[in-house]
Design an enzyme around this catalytic site. Structure first.
Site, PDB file in Angstrom:
ATOM      1  N   GLN A  69      -1.596   3.837   9.977  1.00 12.86           N
ATOM      2  CA  GLN A  69      -0.517   4.762  10.315  1.00 12.86           C
ATOM      3  C   GLN A  69      -0.516   6.002   9.424  1.00 12.86           C
ATOM      4  O   GLN A  69      -1.173   6.062   8.394  1.00 12.86           O
ATOM      5  CB  GLN A  69       0.832   4.051  10.210  1.00 12.86           C
ATOM      6  CG  GLN A  69       1.076   3.050  11.314  1.00 12.86           C
ATOM      7  CD  GLN A  69       2.490   2.515  11.292  1.00 12.86           C
ATOM      8  OE1 GLN A  69       2.760   1.476  10.741  1.00 12.86           O
ATOM      9  NE2 GLN A  69       3.401   3.264  11.896  1.00 12.86           N
ATOM     10  N   HIS A  70       0.264   6.973   9.870  1.00 15.85           N
ATOM     11  CA  HIS A  70       0.705   8.139   9.086  1.00 15.85           C
ATOM     12  C   HIS A  70      -0.313   9.243   8.872  1.00 15.85           C
ATOM     13  O   HIS A  70       0.084  10.371   8.637  1.00 15.85           O
ATOM     14  CB  HIS A  70       1.188   7.721   7.697  1.00 15.85           C
ATOM     15  CG  HIS A  70       2.293   6.733   7.663  1.00 15.85           C
ATOM     16  ND1 HIS A  70       3.448   6.863   8.387  1.00 15.85           N
ATOM     17  CD2 HIS A  70       2.417   5.585   6.966  1.00 15.85           C
ATOM     18  CE1 HIS A  70       4.241   5.839   8.127  1.00 15.85           C
ATOM     19  NE2 HIS A  70       3.631   5.044   7.283  1.00 15.85           N
ATOM     20  N   ASP A 227      -1.106   0.105  13.161  1.00 20.37           N
ATOM     21  CA  ASP A 227      -1.624  -1.206  12.776  1.00 20.37           C
ATOM     22  C   ASP A 227      -0.539  -2.262  12.642  1.00 20.37           C
ATOM     23  O   ASP A 227      -0.728  -3.418  13.046  1.00 20.37           O
ATOM     24  CB  ASP A 227      -2.453  -1.111  11.498  1.00 20.37           C
ATOM     25  CG  ASP A 227      -1.745  -0.408  10.349  1.00 20.37           C
ATOM     26  OD1 ASP A 227      -0.573  -0.011  10.483  1.00 20.37           O
ATOM     27  OD2 ASP A 227      -2.385  -0.242   9.291  1.00 20.37           O
TER      28      ASP A 227
END
Length: 468
Positions: A69-70, A227
């Site tokens: 992520q991110h 995820d």
């Protein structure tokens, strides 16, 4: 047999599983490594996916990607990355996150707007850093994608010079800091504020079972997700289940039917991959701490566990604060790890080993406290990740968490969740397919909770003494 492929594109590697779409049985798998570091050329992920999926993806009737992520993938108008992607664990944007919190009027305003308060990991903070430190590259940025978005885009034929409209999903979009899970909309005002007035194109947010498109050869590509949402879907969690994942980072999350907004910033109010929500607490330090302590003692991980089992609960008063790479929860980006309670009788390999296991699990128990603080009521903890295979980890977890710990059979749950989503998109059904869950161990919380409370009290005292 109808088959589906699930991809787990994590920080360290790309894993592919091919499953029977009806039963979820894994019939083939592949893996390839990713480059190390906190910034990576996005093309390296694509190369790893092609390597891991060689001879496998062609067998699947549908594919989905669950990714770390991110991160920030910034593309120019031709689809060429303007720089290497900044990953979630790149902390250079810590000051930018603090600045953004002030810009909007404080953490309460952010929690109300997007369900989460920005930290260095969030894409919104990385955009502010890019705008302030590399403005010429920011000016070239025409599209902003997340790592899973980029791979889904490449699977659908997107590449430099060939633009395909990018897509994402609720689960991954909710980690950007400019998409509101409760309202299911982008907050383009926050995007523009963070990126100093720039408004790059964002991926279309798909519903959980909505296809993103097809590969050039015609294979269906599902929406994919982040995820953690992928792991939740792979585990098939329900209300009352709390997942504690012991990977490079640690995550503690639960499924919820309602959106959450925690102004403390500890709990991220994410969406999940089913249409519900996934309140989540993330730590930067988890299983890698055990590897580092094993290196310190000059032993391998099985020996570290054997040493730790020789020491009594509480490690003779030795406490490890496991903030080896800075920390996200608590928000201590520049912290380091530390040992407390050093006395002659405690300075033995066994007590140091025990302190490492207890420190990691007390750290994650603190994360669990944040979830219970917003109303999550755990009936059990599901322990996943490589370190979950350790019997000692499960025993200490049940002790310090104070609830039953279930250890599912070892599996690639992020990739399985992506495969399950691919099967869902392929079926067109209202719900994801019912794939059976398998349990490797179940450890009840001790009837006498005093030892667990004492371990946590010592840990809390050490943390407060240094950081409160």
């Amino acid at each position: 047999m109808t088959t589906v492929a699930g991809v787990d594109s994590s920080t360290q590697s790309c894993k592919v599983v091919v499953c029977d779409a009806d039963s979820g049985e894994v019939i083939a798998r592949g893996q390839a490594t990713h480059p190390e570091g906190t910034e990576v050329a996005p093309a390296a992920w694509w190369d790893a996916l092609r390597t891991a999926g060689a001879g496998l993806l062609e067998r699947a009737d549908a594919i989905a990607v669950a990714g770390q992520q991110h991160g920030l993938v910034a593309l120019d108008a031709a689809g060429v990355p303007v720089r290497d992607a900044l990953l979630w664990n790149d902390l250079r944007s810590a000051a930018a996150a603090t600045e953004l919190i002030t810009d909007l009027g404080g953490p309460d305003a952010w929690a109300a707007a997007v369900g989460s308060v920005p930290v260095a990991s969030f894409t919104v903070a990385k955009l502010r850093w890019l705008a302030d430190h590399e403005p010429q590259l920011a000016d070239r940025t025409a599209r902003v994608l997340l790592p899973h978005d980029y791979l889904t885009w490449r699977l659908r034929g997107g590449e430099p010079g060939r633009i395909v409209a990018p897509t994402t999903d609720r689960g991954d979009a909710s980690g950007t800091g400019y998409w509101a899970p409760a309202d299911n909309v982008y907050r383009e005002d926050l995007l523009a504020m963070a990126f100093r007035g720039r408004t790059p194109e964002l991926p279309r947010v798909l519903g959980p079972q909505e296809p993103a498109g097809r590969t050039p050869s015609g294979t269906l590509v599902a929406a994919g997700t982040g995820d953690n949402a992928g792991a939740a879907l792979g585990l098939g969690i329900s209300e009352g289940d709390v997942v504690v994942s012991l990977g490079t980072s640690g995550t503690v999350f639960a499924r919820s039917e309602r959106a959450c907004a925690d102004p403390s910033g500890a709990v991220a109010g994410f969406a999940d991959a089913t249409g519900a929500f996934l309140p989540l607490v993330c730590t930067l330090n988890a299983a890698r701490v055990l590897t580092s302590v094993a290196d310190l003692l000059g032993v391998d991980l099985p020996t570290l566990e054997a040493l730790a089992a020789q020491a009594p609960p509480g490690a003779d008063g030795l406490v490890l604060l496991p903030y080896l790479t800075g920390e996200r929860t608590p928000d201590l980006p520049h912290a380091t790890g530390s040992l407390h309670g050093l006395r002659p009788e405690a300075m033995r390999p066994a007590t140091v080993a025990r302190a490492a296991f207890e420190g990691v699990l007390c750290h994650l128990a603190d994360a669990l406290d944040h979830l219970t603080g917003i109303g999550v009521r755990p009936r059990r903890v599901l322990l996943i990740g490589g370190a979950a295979r350790s019997r000692l980890v499960g025993t200490i977890a049940a002790q310090v968490f104070g609830v039953t710990v279930t250890v599912p059979e070892p599996a690639e749950y992020v990739a399985l969740g992506a495969a399950r989503q691919a099967a869902w998109a392929l079926s067109g059904a209202a719900r994801p397919p019912a794939w059976p869950a398998r349990t490797a161990a179940e450890i009840s919380a001790p009837s006498d909770a005093a030892a667990g409370r004492a371990i946590r009290a010592e840990y809390r005292q050490a943390r407060r003494a240094l950081y409160d």
